[in-house]
Scaffold this motif. Structure first.
Motif, PDB file in Angstrom:
ATOM      1  N   SER A 133       0.841  -1.186   0.000  1.00 62.68           N
ATOM      2  CA  SER A 133       0.000   0.000   0.000  1.00 62.68           C
ATOM      3  C   SER A 133       0.881   1.243   0.000  1.00 62.68           C
ATOM      4  O   SER A 133       1.904   1.288   0.687  1.00 62.68           O
ATOM      5  N   THR A 134       0.484   2.241  -0.774  1.00 64.21           N
ATOM      6  CA  THR A 134       1.272   3.458  -0.890  1.00 64.21           C
ATOM      7  C   THR A 134       0.453   4.679  -0.500  1.00 64.21           C
ATOM      8  O   THR A 134      -0.776   4.680  -0.564  1.00 64.21           O
ATOM      9  N   TYR A 135       1.168   5.704  -0.098  1.00 67.87           N
ATOM     10  CA  TYR A 135       0.568   6.996   0.175  1.00 67.87           C
ATOM     11  C   TYR A 135       1.036   7.969  -0.893  1.00 67.87           C
ATOM     12  O   TYR A 135       2.226   8.033  -1.198  1.00 67.87           O
ATOM     13  N   ASP A 136       0.101   8.714  -1.453  1.00 70.51           N
ATOM     14  CA  ASP A 136       0.407   9.642  -2.532  1.00 70.51           C
ATOM     15  C   ASP A 136       0.579  11.067  -2.028  1.00 70.51           C
ATOM     16  O   ASP A 136      -0.253  11.582  -1.282  1.00 70.51           O
ATOM     17  N   TYR A 137       1.658  11.698  -2.469  1.00 74.03           N
ATOM     18  CA  TYR A 137       1.907  13.106  -2.206  1.00 74.03           C
ATOM     19  C   TYR A 137       1.723  13.889  -3.500  1.00 74.03           C
ATOM     20  O   TYR A 137       1.969  13.367  -4.595  1.00 74.03           O
ATOM     21  N   TRP A 138       1.318  15.151  -3.360  1.00 78.25           N
ATOM     22  CA  TRP A 138       1.011  15.968  -4.518  1.00 78.25           C
ATOM     23  C   TRP A 138       1.659  17.339  -4.421  1.00 78.25           C
ATOM     24  O   TRP A 138       1.784  17.913  -3.338  1.00 78.25           O
ATOM     25  N   GLY A 139       2.074  17.854  -5.572  1.00 78.29           N
ATOM     26  CA  GLY A 139       2.553  19.214  -5.637  1.00 78.29           C
ATOM     27  C   GLY A 139       1.395  20.188  -5.752  1.00 78.29           C
ATOM     28  O   GLY A 139       0.225  19.799  -5.780  1.00 78.29           O
ATOM     29  N   GLN A 140       1.714  21.466  -5.817  1.00 80.89           N
ATOM     30  CA  GLN A 140       0.685  22.497  -5.898  1.00 80.89           C
ATOM     31  C   GLN A 140       0.069  22.605  -7.288  1.00 80.89           C
ATOM     32  O   GLN A 140      -1.034  23.122  -7.436  1.00 80.89           O
ATOM     33  N   GLY A 141       0.769  22.130  -8.296  1.00 84.32           N
ATOM     34  CA  GLY A 141       0.283  22.193  -9.659  1.00 84.32           C
ATOM     35  C   GLY A 141       0.926  23.324 -10.442  1.00 84.32           C
ATOM     36  O   GLY A 141       1.274  24.362  -9.882  1.00 84.32           O
ATOM     37  N   THR A 142       1.088  23.110 -11.735  1.00 78.40           N
ATOM     38  CA  THR A 142       1.611  24.136 -12.625  1.00 78.40           C
ATOM     39  C   THR A 142       0.744  24.170 -13.883  1.00 78.40           C
ATOM     40  O   THR A 142       0.391  23.133 -14.437  1.00 78.40           O
ATOM     41  N   GLN A 143       0.379  25.364 -14.306  1.00 79.49           N
ATOM     42  CA  GLN A 143      -0.555  25.522 -15.414  1.00 79.49           C
ATOM     43  C   GLN A 143       0.141  25.397 -16.757  1.00 79.49           C
ATOM     44  O   GLN A 143       1.191  26.003 -16.992  1.00 79.49           O
ATOM     45  N   VAL A 144      -0.463  24.617 -17.642  1.00 82.72           N
ATOM     46  CA  VAL A 144      -0.026  24.502 -19.029  1.00 82.72           C
ATOM     47  C   VAL A 144      -1.186  24.932 -19.914  1.00 82.72           C
ATOM     48  O   VAL A 144      -2.280  24.374 -19.822  1.00 82.72           O
ATOM     49  N   THR A 145      -0.949  25.922 -20.750  1.00 78.52           N
ATOM     50  CA  THR A 145      -1.972  26.433 -21.647  1.00 78.52           C
ATOM     51  C   THR A 145      -1.464  26.378 -23.075  1.00 78.52           C
ATOM     52  O   THR A 145      -0.390  26.902 -23.379  1.00 78.52           O
ATOM     53  N   VAL A 146      -2.233  25.744 -23.949  1.00 85.10           N
ATOM     54  CA  VAL A 146      -1.872  25.615 -25.358  1.00 85.10           C
ATOM     55  C   VAL A 146      -2.957  26.286 -26.190  1.00 85.10           C
ATOM     56  O   VAL A 146      -4.087  25.805 -26.247  1.00 85.10           O
ATOM     57  N   SER A 147      -2.612  27.391 -26.827  1.00 85.51           N
ATOM     58  CA  SER A 147      -3.573  28.126 -27.632  1.00 85.51           C
ATOM     59  C   SER A 147      -2.851  28.951 -28.681  1.00 85.51           C
ATOM     60  O   SER A 147      -1.686  29.301 -28.528  1.00 85.51           O
TER      61      SER A 147
END
Length: 122
Positions: free
Chosen positions: A107-121
């Motif tokens: 069994s594992t515990y997941d850690y997460w970062g704050q996130g970074t935005q990627v925008t393609v337009s």
């Protein structure tokens, strides 16, 4: 007790490239997998790519052939090279790290970062 910091997000035109990086700190010795997930507005968070400490990789079908995940176990970083970006790749990208709950555990515990935005337009 793992901290994840993402970098490299931004805005690009279709067909462009970006390289996301994630630096891990804390109890890094126990991390057995790292990866990237993304979440577009109004949609669920989905796996983009993952890599184990042994180098095995897994990709979402939508990014196969365009994205490449890599891991540096010495520097404790994971990167995602994104080429041929499409508008549908636009999302908030999260770094993920999994660690066993205790030695020998499946069994594992997941850690997460704050996130970074990627925008393609265009």
């Amino acid at each position: 007790q793992v901290q994840l910091v993402e970098s490299g997000g931004g805005s690009v035109r279709p067909g462009g490239s970006l390289r996301l990086s994630c630096a891990a700190s804390g109890s890094i010795g126990r991390i057995n997998k790292m990866g990237w997930y993304r979440q577009a507005p109004g949609k669920q968070r989905d796996l983009v790519a993952a890599i184990t400490s042994g180098g095995s990789t897994n990709y979402a079908d939508s990014v196969k052939g365009r994205f490449t995940i890599s891991r540096d176990n010495i520097k404790n970083t994971v990167s995602l090279q994104m080429n041929s970006l499409k508008p549908e790749d636009t999302a908030l990208y999260y770094c993920n790290a999994g660690v066993p709950l205790f030695s020998g555990s499946k069994s594992t515990y997941d850690y997460w970062g704050q996130g970074t935005q990627v925008t393609v337009s265009s």
